[in-house]
Write a protein that holds these residues in place. Structure first.
Motif, PDB file in Angstrom:
ATOM      1  N   MET A  62       1.106  -1.325   0.097  1.00  0.00           N
ATOM      2  CA  MET A  62      -0.223  -0.119  -0.057  1.00  0.00           C
ATOM      3  C   MET A  62       0.594   1.337   0.185  1.00  0.00           C
ATOM      4  N   LEU A  63       1.850   1.592  -0.522  1.00  0.00           N
ATOM      5  CA  LEU A  63       3.342   2.745  -0.176  1.00  0.00           C
ATOM      6  C   LEU A  63       2.362   3.743  -1.386  1.00  0.00           C
ATOM      7  N   ALA A  64       1.748   3.564  -2.377  1.00  0.00           N
ATOM      8  CA  ALA A  64       1.680   4.667  -3.004  1.00  0.00           C
ATOM      9  C   ALA A  64       0.595   4.874  -2.075  1.00  0.00           C
ATOM     10  N   LEU A  65      -0.452   4.410  -2.038  1.00  0.00           N
ATOM     11  CA  LEU A  65      -1.555   5.064  -1.040  1.00  0.00           C
ATOM     12  C   LEU A  65      -1.163   6.237   0.323  1.00  0.00           C
ATOM     13  N   LEU A  66       0.042   6.057   0.926  1.00  0.00           N
ATOM     14  CA  LEU A  66       0.650   6.281   2.007  1.00  0.00           C
ATOM     15  C   LEU A  66       1.293   7.227   1.429  1.00  0.00           C
ATOM     16  N   ILE A  67       1.722   7.872   0.257  1.00  0.00           N
ATOM     17  CA  ILE A  67       2.421   8.773   0.375  1.00  0.00           C
ATOM     18  C   ILE A  67       1.703   9.741  -0.810  1.00  0.00           C
ATOM     19  N   MET A  68       0.743   9.185  -0.725  1.00  0.00           N
ATOM     20  CA  MET A  68      -0.271  10.009  -2.070  1.00  0.00           C
ATOM     21  C   MET A  68      -0.455  11.303  -1.347  1.00  0.00           C
ATOM     22  N   PRO A  69      -1.607  11.416   0.395  1.00  0.00           N
ATOM     23  CA  PRO A  69      -0.799  13.184   0.415  1.00  0.00           C
ATOM     24  C   PRO A  69      -0.176  13.693   0.307  1.00  0.00           C
ATOM     25  N   GLY A  70       1.320  13.779   0.089  1.00  0.00           N
ATOM     26  CA  GLY A  70       2.249  14.608   0.052  1.00  0.00           C
ATOM     27  C   GLY A  70       2.219  14.621  -1.808  1.00  0.00           C
ATOM     28  N   VAL A  71       1.685  13.872  -2.276  1.00  0.00           N
ATOM     29  CA  VAL A  71       1.568  14.049  -4.122  1.00  0.00           C
ATOM     30  C   VAL A  71       1.296  14.648  -4.355  1.00  0.00           C
ATOM     31  N   VAL A  72      -0.397  14.609  -3.353  1.00  0.00           N
ATOM     32  CA  VAL A  72      -1.542  15.803  -3.638  1.00  0.00           C
ATOM     33  C   VAL A  72      -0.632  17.342  -2.987  1.00  0.00           C
ATOM     34  N   GLU A  73      -0.129  17.707  -2.031  1.00  0.00           N
ATOM     35  CA  GLU A  73      -0.311  18.529  -1.431  1.00  0.00           C
ATOM     36  C   GLU A  73       0.650  19.625  -1.899  1.00  0.00           C
ATOM     37  N   ILE A  74       1.192  18.780  -3.004  1.00  0.00           N
ATOM     38  CA  ILE A  74       2.174  19.856  -4.209  1.00  0.00           C
ATOM     39  C   ILE A  74       2.166  20.414  -4.779  1.00  0.00           C
ATOM     40  N   PHE A  75       0.506  19.958  -5.823  1.00  0.00           N
ATOM     41  CA  PHE A  75      -0.229  20.789  -6.375  1.00  0.00           C
ATOM     42  C   PHE A  75      -1.193  21.869  -5.867  1.00  0.00           C
TER      43      PHE A  75
END
Length: 127
Positions: A62-75
């Motif tokens: 589930m690593l992709a789900l764990l880093i998703m909030p940080g990736v979304v914040e970049i936008f």
């Protein structure tokens, strides 16, 4: 019970990372510091804890789900860093290369050696 023990190991090192960040004012996430400390601890011991291995496998999936909030914040904050593209690009390239290098070194260190030679390209196995 093994899953609970593995989770407690991860939680203990997360809290230890949080303690290090607060005490030494380290500008890194406590989870990263905790995982570095966990890696150093297992490297010192020379082996992995089977409980941590058991709980880590589903988390890695589930690593992709764990880093998703940080990736979304970049936008949402990208315009704040528009004038720092060279530093960001350098950090991304250096971070990627160091990550690949450290993964290679750890794999070479901890994976068992394969005694069979690798087949060459174009070789045909005649049985």
């Amino acid at each position: 019970m093994s899953v609970l023990r593995g989770f407690l190991w991860l939680l203990a090192f997360l809290l230890l990372g949080q303690t290090f960040v607060r005490l030494f004012h380290i500008p890194m996430p406590s989870g990263v510091i905790g995982m570095l400390l966990l890696t150093l601890w297992f490297g010192y011991r020379g082996d992995m804890n089977p409980d941590v291995v058991r709980i880590s496998q589903p988390l890695i999936a589930m690593l992709a789900l764990l880093i998703m909030p940080g990736v979304v914040e970049i936008f949402f904050v990208a315009d704040q860093f528009a004038d720092q593209w060279a530093a960001i690009l350098t950090a991304l390239i250096a971070g990627t290369l160091l990550s690949v290098l450290s993964s290679l070194l750890l794999m070479r260190r901890y994976l068992p050696a394969n005694d069979e030679p690798a087949p060459s390209i174009g070789s045909v196995d005649h049985e």
